[in-house]
Design a protein around this motif. Structure first.
Motif, mmCIF file in Angstrom:
data_model
loop_
_atom_site.group_PDB
_atom_site.id
_atom_site.type_symbol
_atom_site.label_atom_id
_atom_site.label_comp_id
_atom_site.label_asym_id
_atom_site.label_seq_id
_atom_site.Cartn_x
_atom_site.Cartn_y
_atom_site.Cartn_z
ATOM 1 N N MET A 1 0.988 -1.257 0.049
ATOM 2 C CA MET A 1 0.028 0.025 -0.138
ATOM 3 C C MET A 1 0.792 1.136 -0.034
ATOM 4 S SD MET A 1 -3.019 -0.870 2.671
ATOM 5 C CE MET A 1 -4.464 -0.966 1.647
ATOM 6 N N GLY A 2 0.312 2.291 -0.762
ATOM 7 C CA GLY A 2 1.335 3.460 -0.831
ATOM 8 C C GLY A 2 0.585 4.599 -0.453
ATOM 9 N N ILE A 3 0.896 5.711 -0.824
ATOM 10 C CA ILE A 3 0.807 6.911 -0.382
ATOM 11 C C ILE A 3 -0.881 7.208 -1.274
ATOM 12 C CG2 ILE A 3 0.642 9.317 -0.698
ATOM 13 C CD1 ILE A 3 3.803 9.276 -0.352
ATOM 14 N N GLY A 4 -1.000 6.748 -2.302
ATOM 15 C CA GLY A 4 -2.352 6.711 -2.965
ATOM 16 C C GLY A 4 -3.339 5.887 -2.087
ATOM 17 N N SER A 5 -2.989 4.920 -1.728
ATOM 18 C CA SER A 5 -3.946 3.917 -0.970
ATOM 19 C C SER A 5 -4.570 4.613 0.036
ATOM 20 C CB SER A 5 -3.266 2.591 -0.819
ATOM 21 O OG SER A 5 -2.957 2.008 -1.736
ATOM 22 N N LEU A 9 -8.318 5.572 0.808
ATOM 23 C CA LEU A 9 -9.207 5.118 1.833
ATOM 24 C C LEU A 9 -9.797 6.224 2.593
ATOM 25 C CD1 LEU A 9 -6.987 2.510 3.413
ATOM 26 C CD2 LEU A 9 -9.127 1.858 2.535
ATOM 27 N N PHE A 10 -8.979 7.452 2.844
ATOM 28 C CA PHE A 10 -9.521 8.724 3.574
ATOM 29 C C PHE A 10 -10.651 9.143 2.659
ATOM 30 C CE2 PHE A 10 -9.733 13.143 4.712
ATOM 31 C CZ PHE A 10 -9.581 12.883 6.259
ATOM 32 N N VAL A 11 -10.546 9.259 1.355
ATOM 33 C CA VAL A 11 -11.645 9.684 0.729
ATOM 34 C C VAL A 11 -12.924 8.950 0.870
ATOM 35 C CG1 VAL A 11 -12.213 10.428 -1.752
ATOM 36 C CG2 VAL A 11 -10.043 10.910 -0.822
ATOM 37 N N ILE A 12 -12.790 7.520 0.439
ATOM 38 C CA ILE A 12 -14.088 6.716 0.641
ATOM 39 C C ILE A 12 -14.806 6.772 1.992
ATOM 40 C CG2 ILE A 12 -14.761 4.233 0.746
ATOM 41 C CD1 ILE A 12 -12.524 3.741 -1.455
ATOM 42 N N GLY A 13 -13.785 7.007 3.041
ATOM 43 C CA GLY A 13 -14.487 7.173 4.330
ATOM 44 C C GLY A 13 -15.124 8.429 4.578
ATOM 45 N N ALA A 14 -14.525 9.309 3.890
ATOM 46 C CA ALA A 14 -15.134 10.752 4.264
ATOM 47 C C ALA A 14 -16.500 10.750 3.240
ATOM 48 C CB ALA A 14 -14.420 11.720 3.531
ATOM 49 N N VAL A 42 -5.325 7.464 7.165
ATOM 50 C CA VAL A 42 -4.288 8.249 7.765
ATOM 51 C C VAL A 42 -3.263 7.682 8.239
ATOM 52 C CG1 VAL A 42 -3.910 9.944 9.807
ATOM 53 C CG2 VAL A 42 -5.918 10.405 8.488
ATOM 54 N N VAL A 43 -3.529 6.607 8.914
ATOM 55 C CA VAL A 43 -2.436 5.450 9.128
ATOM 56 C C VAL A 43 -1.409 5.113 7.952
ATOM 57 C CG1 VAL A 43 -1.693 3.566 10.443
ATOM 58 C CG2 VAL A 43 -3.109 4.786 11.425
ATOM 59 N N VAL A 44 -2.051 4.561 6.785
ATOM 60 C CA VAL A 44 -1.517 3.999 5.801
ATOM 61 C C VAL A 44 -0.567 5.201 5.210
ATOM 62 C CG1 VAL A 44 -1.649 3.302 3.328
ATOM 63 C CG2 VAL A 44 -2.885 2.053 5.348
ATOM 64 N N PHE A 45 -1.237 6.158 5.137
ATOM 65 C CA PHE A 45 -0.661 7.668 4.233
ATOM 66 C C PHE A 45 0.726 7.880 5.067
ATOM 67 C CE2 PHE A 45 0.336 12.249 4.072
ATOM 68 C CZ PHE A 45 0.302 12.274 2.854
ATOM 69 N N LEU A 46 0.674 7.978 6.609
ATOM 70 C CA LEU A 46 2.056 8.231 7.275
ATOM 71 C C LEU A 46 2.905 7.274 7.412
ATOM 72 C CD1 LEU A 46 0.286 9.901 10.674
ATOM 73 C CD2 LEU A 46 1.221 11.166 8.511
ATOM 74 N N ILE A 47 2.635 6.043 7.338
ATOM 75 C CA ILE A 47 3.668 4.959 7.347
ATOM 76 C C ILE A 47 4.168 4.994 5.797
ATOM 77 C CG2 ILE A 47 3.835 2.468 7.244
ATOM 78 C CD1 ILE A 47 1.845 2.198 9.380
ATOM 79 N N SER A 48 3.563 5.192 4.800
ATOM 80 C CA SER A 48 4.008 5.391 3.526
ATOM 81 C C SER A 48 5.042 6.308 3.502
ATOM 82 C CB SER A 48 2.946 5.273 2.510
ATOM 83 O OG SER A 48 2.251 4.098 2.434
ATOM 84 N N LEU A 49 4.516 7.587 3.844
ATOM 85 C CA LEU A 49 5.487 8.930 3.852
ATOM 86 C C LEU A 49 6.773 8.442 4.734
ATOM 87 C CD1 LEU A 49 5.030 11.706 2.674
ATOM 88 C CD2 LEU A 49 4.346 12.194 5.009
ATOM 89 N N VAL A 50 6.618 7.860 5.952
ATOM 90 C CA VAL A 50 7.840 7.755 6.575
ATOM 91 C C VAL A 50 8.844 6.733 5.875
ATOM 92 C CG1 VAL A 50 8.681 6.471 8.751
ATOM 93 C CG2 VAL A 50 6.872 8.075 8.832
#
Length: 86
Positions: A1-5, A9-14, A42-50
């Motif tokens: 999973m990457g930043i796009g994933s 996920l965030f957009v679908i949840g919103a 948010v968690v997937v985005f932050l982990i991918s960014l790190v």
């Protein structure tokens, strides 16, 4: 999973939380599912960014020595880039 994933996920949840008002008869709480998806995004985005920032580290080593034949100071620099080739 990457930043796009994570963003997806965030957009679908919103969308589930803020845009849909569907009555499911009390069986499924779409707001709760939406908040869970937003949190996971948010968690997937932050982990991918790190992980992305960590893989772009560059190491540089400078070594200075004196040439015994001429007496001149010689500096050797070696660089290592951990970024994969594209």
């Amino acid at each position: 999973m990457g930043i796009g994933s994570g963003i997806a996920l965030f957009v679908i949840g919103a969308i589930l939380v803020f845009a849909l008002n569907i009555d499911t008869g009390g069986y499924v709480d779409l707001d709760l599912i939406g908040y869970i998806l937003m949190g996971a995004g948010v968690v997937v985005f932050l982990i991918s960014l790190v992980l992305t920032m960590r893989s772009r580290r560059t190491e540089t080593v400078d070594r200075t020595a004196v040439d015994p034949a001429t007496g001149d100071r010689v500096t050797r620099r070696s660089m290592r880039d951990n970024e994969p080739l594209a």
